[in-house]
Write a protein that holds these residues in place. Structure first.
Motif, PDB file in Angstrom:
ATOM      1  N   VAL A 190       0.855  -1.186   0.000  1.00 27.98           N
ATOM      2  CA  VAL A 190       0.000   0.000   0.000  1.00 27.98           C
ATOM      3  C   VAL A 190       0.893   1.239   0.000  1.00 27.98           C
ATOM      4  O   VAL A 190       1.716   1.410   0.901  1.00 27.98           O
ATOM      5  N   ALA A 191       0.733   2.082  -1.004  1.00 29.08           N
ATOM      6  CA  ALA A 191       1.523   3.312  -1.097  1.00 29.08           C
ATOM      7  C   ALA A 191       0.831   4.420  -0.309  1.00 29.08           C
ATOM      8  O   ALA A 191      -0.332   4.745  -0.581  1.00 29.08           O
ATOM      9  N   LEU A 192       1.539   4.986   0.656  1.00 32.01           N
ATOM     10  CA  LEU A 192       0.972   6.032   1.503  1.00 32.01           C
ATOM     11  C   LEU A 192       1.795   7.312   1.386  1.00 32.01           C
ATOM     12  O   LEU A 192       2.994   7.273   1.135  1.00 32.01           O
ATOM     13  N   THR A 193       1.126   8.436   1.602  1.00 34.26           N
ATOM     14  CA  THR A 193       1.833   9.705   1.699  1.00 34.26           C
ATOM     15  C   THR A 193       2.533   9.764   3.053  1.00 34.26           C
ATOM     16  O   THR A 193       2.198   8.995   3.970  1.00 34.26           O
ATOM     17  N   PRO A 194       3.509  10.663   3.232  1.00 34.68           N
ATOM     18  CA  PRO A 194       4.171  10.774   4.538  1.00 34.68           C
ATOM     19  C   PRO A 194       3.200  11.036   5.678  1.00 34.68           C
ATOM     20  O   PRO A 194       3.345  10.465   6.766  1.00 34.68           O
ATOM     21  N   LYS A 195       2.188  11.868   5.464  1.00 33.62           N
ATOM     22  CA  LYS A 195       1.214  12.154   6.522  1.00 33.62           C
ATOM     23  C   LYS A 195       0.403  10.906   6.844  1.00 33.62           C
ATOM     24  O   LYS A 195       0.138  10.606   8.011  1.00 33.62           O
ATOM     25  N   VAL A 208      -9.649  14.261   6.708  1.00 34.15           N
ATOM     26  CA  VAL A 208      -9.409  14.065   5.276  1.00 34.15           C
ATOM     27  C   VAL A 208      -8.351  12.986   5.068  1.00 34.15           C
ATOM     28  O   VAL A 208      -8.508  12.085   4.225  1.00 34.15           O
ATOM     29  N   HIS A 209      -7.283  13.067   5.838  1.00 35.29           N
ATOM     30  CA  HIS A 209      -6.198  12.095   5.685  1.00 35.29           C
ATOM     31  C   HIS A 209      -6.600  10.707   6.176  1.00 35.29           C
ATOM     32  O   HIS A 209      -6.205   9.699   5.583  1.00 35.29           O
ATOM     33  N   VAL A 210      -7.373  10.643   7.249  1.00 36.34           N
ATOM     34  CA  VAL A 210      -7.832   9.344   7.750  1.00 36.34           C
ATOM     35  C   VAL A 210      -8.754   8.681   6.731  1.00 36.34           C
ATOM     36  O   VAL A 210      -8.675   7.467   6.490  1.00 36.34           O
ATOM     37  N   ALA A 211      -9.632   9.456   6.110  1.00 32.16           N
ATOM     38  CA  ALA A 211     -10.537   8.907   5.100  1.00 32.16           C
ATOM     39  C   ALA A 211      -9.740   8.334   3.925  1.00 32.16           C
ATOM     40  O   ALA A 211     -10.038   7.229   3.429  1.00 32.16           O
ATOM     41  N   ALA A 212      -8.718   9.052   3.464  1.00 26.15           N
ATOM     42  CA  ALA A 212      -7.888   8.559   2.364  1.00 26.15           C
ATOM     43  C   ALA A 212      -7.119   7.310   2.784  1.00 26.15           C
ATOM     44  O   ALA A 212      -6.977   6.352   1.996  1.00 26.15           O
ATOM     45  N   ARG A 238      -9.374   4.248   2.729  1.00 25.78           N
ATOM     46  CA  ARG A 238      -9.617   3.773   1.357  1.00 25.78           C
ATOM     47  C   ARG A 238      -8.425   2.976   0.833  1.00 25.78           C
ATOM     48  O   ARG A 238      -8.588   1.916   0.212  1.00 25.78           O
ATOM     49  N   LYS A 239      -7.237   3.464   1.090  1.00 21.98           N
ATOM     50  CA  LYS A 239      -6.049   2.784   0.586  1.00 21.98           C
ATOM     51  C   LYS A 239      -5.817   1.441   1.270  1.00 21.98           C
ATOM     52  O   LYS A 239      -5.405   0.471   0.630  1.00 21.98           O
ATOM     53  N   LEU A 240      -6.058   1.372   2.567  1.00 17.20           N
ATOM     54  CA  LEU A 240      -5.856   0.119   3.282  1.00 17.20           C
ATOM     55  C   LEU A 240      -6.876  -0.929   2.871  1.00 17.20           C
ATOM     56  O   LEU A 240      -6.578  -2.123   2.825  1.00 17.20           O
ATOM     57  N   GLY A 241      -8.099  -0.494   2.584  1.00 17.97           N
ATOM     58  CA  GLY A 241      -9.130  -1.409   2.098  1.00 17.97           C
ATOM     59  C   GLY A 241      -9.516  -2.492   3.081  1.00 17.97           C
ATOM     60  O   GLY A 241      -9.939  -3.579   2.677  1.00 17.97           O
ATOM     61  N   ALA A 242      -9.354  -2.230   4.366  1.00 16.54           N
ATOM     62  CA  ALA A 242      -9.699  -3.214   5.389  1.00 16.54           C
ATOM     63  C   ALA A 242     -10.712  -2.580   6.334  1.00 16.54           C
ATOM     64  O   ALA A 242     -10.341  -1.881   7.278  1.00 16.54           O
TER      65      ALA A 242
END
Length: 234
Positions: A155-160, A199-203, A206-210
């Motif tokens: 999973v690619a994440l931003t630094p934040k 906003v960051h938690v919502a993103a 979605r990326k983790l998909g769990a």
């Protein structure tokens, strides 16, 4: 189930520089109970003569040398984490201390729990952990390479986003307040709105998909939930 593997650290040494004997002894007692090796001195000269510690708790109102000058001299010769501990609460005082090398600034009076949290935070920034992996259900974080996977899927994440997840994974299941996450993932002196975190938690979700991996505890903050493989709850 979660596991965390780390290299063994030596006992952390804390130098308390405080001219008020009662405050110094109280701080030293609390720090020793928390597992730190503590030396306490009453003057700036004694602080400069002491062996280099891992953390310095530095009162700015010392009887012989101004605490800001002590901070400057300590920073010039060592990379010890310095927390200015003082009754001076004006912004100008904070700016001067931080500009002269302090890593953080704590205004009296304060609680021991907050002090211990500040110490942990400055140590994380000053002494990044070696190879370390955190696993929690299907989630795996490599804190050295800053890589994340869920059920083996990268999973690619931003630094934040990584900072948020790292903060929650430090103690899975424990509720972490919005302010604590902002101070860890953004900055120790963050003064902006906490809504930016949503906003960051919502993103991140979605990326983790769990589903259920990051739980909202309304009125308190967020925590990692108990999730098994493929996003199923046990």
């Amino acid at each position: 189930m979660n596991t965390r593997t780390t290299g063994a650290d030596e006992e952390t040494r804390v130098l308390v520089v405080e001219d008020d004997r009662g405050i110094a002894e109280s701080l030293a007692r609390g720090l020793r109970q928390a597992g730190y090796a503590v030396e306490d001195v009453r003057t700036g000269g004694a602080a400069l003569a002491a062996a280099t510690p891992d953390v310095v708790l530095l009162d700015l109102g010392l009887p012989d040398i101004d605490g800001v000058e002590v901070c400057r001299r300590l920073r010039a010769r060592s990379d010890a984490a310095i927390i200015a501990v003082t009754a001076r609460g004006e912004e100008a005082d904070r700016v001067v201390a931080l500009d002269q090398g302090a890593d953080d600034y704590l205004v009296k009076p304060f609680g021991l729990a907050e002090l211990l949290a500040r110490i942990r935070a400055v140590l994380r920034r000053r002494r990044p952990a070696g190879p370390e992996t955190v696993r929690h259900g299907p989630l795996e974080l490599d804190l050295r390479t800053r890589q994340v996977s869920v059920d083996g899927r990268g999973v690619a994440l931003t630094p934040k986003e990584f900072g948020i997840l790292e903060c929650l994974a430090a103690d899975p299941g424990r509720v972490v307040s919005r302010r604590q996450i902002l101070e860890r993932a953004w900055d120790a002196h963050w003064y902006g709105p906490t809504k930016v975190l949503d906003v960051h938690v919502a993103a991140l979700r979605r990326k983790l998909g769990a589903p259920g991996l990051i739980e909202t505890v309304y009125g308190h903050g967020f925590r990692l939930g108990t999730v098994t493989a493929a996003g199923e709850r046990p």
